[in-house]
Scaffold this motif. Structure first.
Motif, mmCIF file in Angstrom:
data_model
loop_
_atom_site.group_PDB
_atom_site.id
_atom_site.type_symbol
_atom_site.label_atom_id
_atom_site.label_comp_id
_atom_site.label_asym_id
_atom_site.label_seq_id
_atom_site.Cartn_x
_atom_site.Cartn_y
_atom_site.Cartn_z
ATOM 1 N N VAL A 116 28.566 52.262 47.672
ATOM 2 C CA VAL A 116 29.170 52.232 46.328
ATOM 3 C C VAL A 116 30.267 51.177 46.210
ATOM 4 C CG1 VAL A 116 30.374 53.617 44.574
ATOM 5 C CG2 VAL A 116 28.744 54.718 46.069
ATOM 6 N N VAL A 117 30.963 50.860 47.313
ATOM 7 C CA VAL A 117 32.142 49.991 47.217
ATOM 8 C C VAL A 117 31.793 48.660 46.557
ATOM 9 C CG1 VAL A 117 33.968 48.824 48.495
ATOM 10 C CG2 VAL A 117 33.189 51.039 49.260
ATOM 11 N N SER A 118 30.632 48.099 46.879
ATOM 12 C CA SER A 118 30.305 46.793 46.296
ATOM 13 C C SER A 118 29.572 46.934 44.967
ATOM 14 C CB SER A 118 29.481 45.951 47.274
ATOM 15 O OG SER A 118 28.385 46.689 47.728
ATOM 16 N N VAL A 119 29.498 48.158 44.460
ATOM 17 C CA VAL A 119 28.872 48.381 43.152
ATOM 18 C C VAL A 119 29.941 48.475 42.058
ATOM 19 C CG1 VAL A 119 27.520 50.029 41.790
ATOM 20 C CG2 VAL A 119 26.831 49.495 44.144
ATOM 21 N N VAL A 120 31.084 49.109 42.376
ATOM 22 C CA VAL A 120 32.110 49.303 41.341
ATOM 23 C C VAL A 120 32.820 47.972 41.041
ATOM 24 C CG1 VAL A 120 32.514 51.723 41.934
ATOM 25 C CG2 VAL A 120 33.918 49.967 43.008
ATOM 26 N N PRO A 121 33.326 47.811 39.800
ATOM 27 C CA PRO A 121 33.968 46.535 39.447
ATOM 28 C C PRO A 121 35.302 46.306 40.149
ATOM 29 C CG PRO A 121 33.941 48.048 37.565
ATOM 30 C CD PRO A 121 33.160 48.716 38.656
ATOM 31 N N ASP A 122 35.961 47.360 40.649
ATOM 32 C CA ASP A 122 37.284 47.192 41.243
ATOM 33 C C ASP A 122 37.409 48.086 42.495
ATOM 34 O OD1 ASP A 122 39.948 47.043 41.876
ATOM 35 O OD2 ASP A 122 40.680 47.274 39.831
ATOM 36 N N PRO A 123 36.930 47.599 43.657
ATOM 37 C CA PRO A 123 36.957 48.430 44.866
ATOM 38 C C PRO A 123 38.359 48.866 45.287
ATOM 39 C CG PRO A 123 35.651 46.435 45.233
ATOM 40 C CD PRO A 123 36.314 46.290 43.893
ATOM 41 N N ILE A 124 39.374 48.040 45.025
ATOM 42 C CA ILE A 124 40.735 48.404 45.441
ATOM 43 C C ILE A 124 41.218 49.621 44.650
ATOM 44 C CG2 ILE A 124 43.143 47.613 45.575
ATOM 45 C CD1 ILE A 124 42.039 44.811 46.038
ATOM 46 N N ARG A 125 40.933 49.583 43.361
ATOM 47 C CA ARG A 125 41.329 50.736 42.537
ATOM 48 C C ARG A 125 40.539 51.997 42.947
ATOM 49 N NH1 ARG A 125 43.468 51.802 36.901
ATOM 50 N NH2 ARG A 125 42.817 53.951 36.671
ATOM 51 N N MET A 126 39.265 51.798 43.266
ATOM 52 C CA MET A 126 38.472 52.952 43.703
ATOM 53 C C MET A 126 39.083 53.561 44.963
ATOM 54 S SD MET A 126 34.449 53.367 44.639
ATOM 55 C CE MET A 126 34.456 53.218 46.407
ATOM 56 N N MET A 127 39.461 52.708 45.916
ATOM 57 C CA MET A 127 40.057 53.210 47.157
ATOM 58 C C MET A 127 41.365 53.949 46.860
ATOM 59 S SD MET A 127 38.241 52.707 49.756
ATOM 60 C CE MET A 127 39.389 52.888 51.090
ATOM 61 N N ALA A 128 42.163 53.411 45.920
ATOM 62 C CA ALA A 128 43.440 54.069 45.584
ATOM 63 C C ALA A 128 43.170 55.455 45.001
ATOM 64 C CB ALA A 128 44.228 53.214 44.601
ATOM 65 N N GLU A 129 42.146 55.542 44.164
ATOM 66 C CA GLU A 129 41.803 56.842 43.583
ATOM 67 C C GLU A 129 41.280 57.797 44.652
ATOM 68 O OE1 GLU A 129 43.379 57.502 40.923
ATOM 69 O OE2 GLU A 129 41.670 58.234 39.774
ATOM 70 N N ARG A 174 34.153 41.127 51.551
ATOM 71 C CA ARG A 174 34.383 40.899 52.985
ATOM 72 C C ARG A 174 35.113 42.102 53.593
ATOM 73 N NH1 ARG A 174 37.770 36.213 53.307
ATOM 74 N NH2 ARG A 174 37.552 36.356 55.557
ATOM 75 N N LEU A 175 34.721 42.442 54.812
ATOM 76 C CA LEU A 175 35.269 43.646 55.459
ATOM 77 C C LEU A 175 36.769 43.518 55.736
ATOM 78 C CD1 LEU A 175 34.875 46.425 56.771
ATOM 79 C CD2 LEU A 175 34.268 45.256 58.895
ATOM 80 N N ARG A 176 37.178 42.371 56.308
ATOM 81 C CA ARG A 176 38.576 42.274 56.766
ATOM 82 C C ARG A 176 39.574 42.433 55.605
ATOM 83 N NH1 ARG A 176 38.833 37.480 60.663
ATOM 84 N NH2 ARG A 176 36.877 38.332 61.384
ATOM 85 N N PRO A 177 39.420 41.662 54.512
ATOM 86 C CA PRO A 177 40.356 41.864 53.397
ATOM 87 C C PRO A 177 40.260 43.264 52.808
ATOM 88 C CG PRO A 177 39.060 39.856 53.090
ATOM 89 C CD PRO A 177 38.505 40.536 54.297
ATOM 90 N N PHE A 178 39.028 43.821 52.818
ATOM 91 C CA PHE A 178 38.880 45.182 52.291
ATOM 92 C C PHE A 178 39.719 46.160 53.120
ATOM 93 C CE2 PHE A 178 36.719 49.311 52.576
ATOM 94 C CZ PHE A 178 36.766 49.697 51.244
#
Ligand SMILES: C[S@@+](CC[C@H](N)C(=O)[O-])C[C@H]1O[C@@H](n2cnc3c(N)ncnc32)[C@H](O)[C@@H]1O
Length: 208
Positions: A116-129, A174-178
């Motif tokens: 799902v991470v590369s499907v949502v428009p904003d993975p950083i926000r998803m992780m925060a949620e 990319r994994l590292r920045p993620f």
């Protein structure tokens, strides 16, 4: 032209009935192994974001409570059918956006996101949620394709991004920045095999 929300991609709407015959067939055994390896204790509260048609459902132990969310009604309709057909009382699904979860803070022991991470428009926000709704010391579990760090393979997969975005996912993550953005103090990232396209990330939710 305005970009469609990922869940509005035809893959997750008109083509949702085909999803279980195609993608889910490739995804299930990986999800089953990840869930089995977690050894979820009885009464664990699990949230799975972007649950889709419920590919992972057969893998969850019946003594856990699992809530799946997804914004795509046709994917969820199939997930709901599976719940009814199998009389799975430990599972429920809700229509919701992973970027704006309506659950209170610290509501879950485990929060999962499979493919799902590369499907949502904003993975950083998803992780925060995901971190917000996961209790301190709980686990965040991700499996996803990340762009290769190899110059040739990485450039090749990135060049496919405009095409895969139209289908419903990005190949540009990319994994590292993620992992840097996710800022877990304790985290394991691994692949099932050296040549697997997918990385599993299990992080401890070490928020205050
Ligand atoms: C590749 S499918 C993965 C489905 C399931 N996790 C699996 O492994 O089979 C991606 C899912 O992410 C969902 N999705 C897209 N945007 C989303 C969002 N903003 N919040 C939550 N899920 C989203 C899609 O509707 C789709 O069901």
């Amino acid at each position: 032209m305005a970009e469609l929300g990922a869940h509005e991609s035809r893959l997750y709407s008109d083509l949702a009935p085909l999803y279980d015959k195609t993608f889910a067939k490739f995804f299930y055994s990986r999800e089953r192994t990840i869930i089995q390896n977690l050894n979820l204790p009885a009464d664990t509260e699990v949230l799975e974001v972007g649950v889709g048609t419920g590919t992972s459902f057969p893998a969850y132990p019946r003594n856990c409570r699992v809530t799946g969310i997804d914004p795509a009604p046709r994917m969820l309709a199939r997930a709901q059918e599976k719940i009814a057909e199998n009389n799975w009382r430990h599972l429920q699904v809700m229509e919701m956006d992973a970027l704006n979860l309506t659950f209170p803070d610290n509501a879950f022991d485990y929060v999962m996101a499979f493919h799902v991470v590369s499907v949502v428009p904003d993975p950083i926000r998803m992780m925060a949620e995901m971190r917000r709704v996961c209790r301190p010391g709980g686990s965040i579990v991700i499996v996803n394709h990340f762009t290769s760090e190899s110059p040739i393979w990485g450039t090749l997969t990135k060049s496919l991004d405009p095409i895969t975005r139209r289908l419903g996912w990005s190949t540009n993550l990319r994994l590292r920045p993620f992992l840097e953005d996710a800022a877990f103090t304790e985290c394991k990232a691994y692949k099932f095999s050296r040549f697997s396209l997918y990385t599993v990330v299990v992080g401890v939710n070490d928020k205050e």
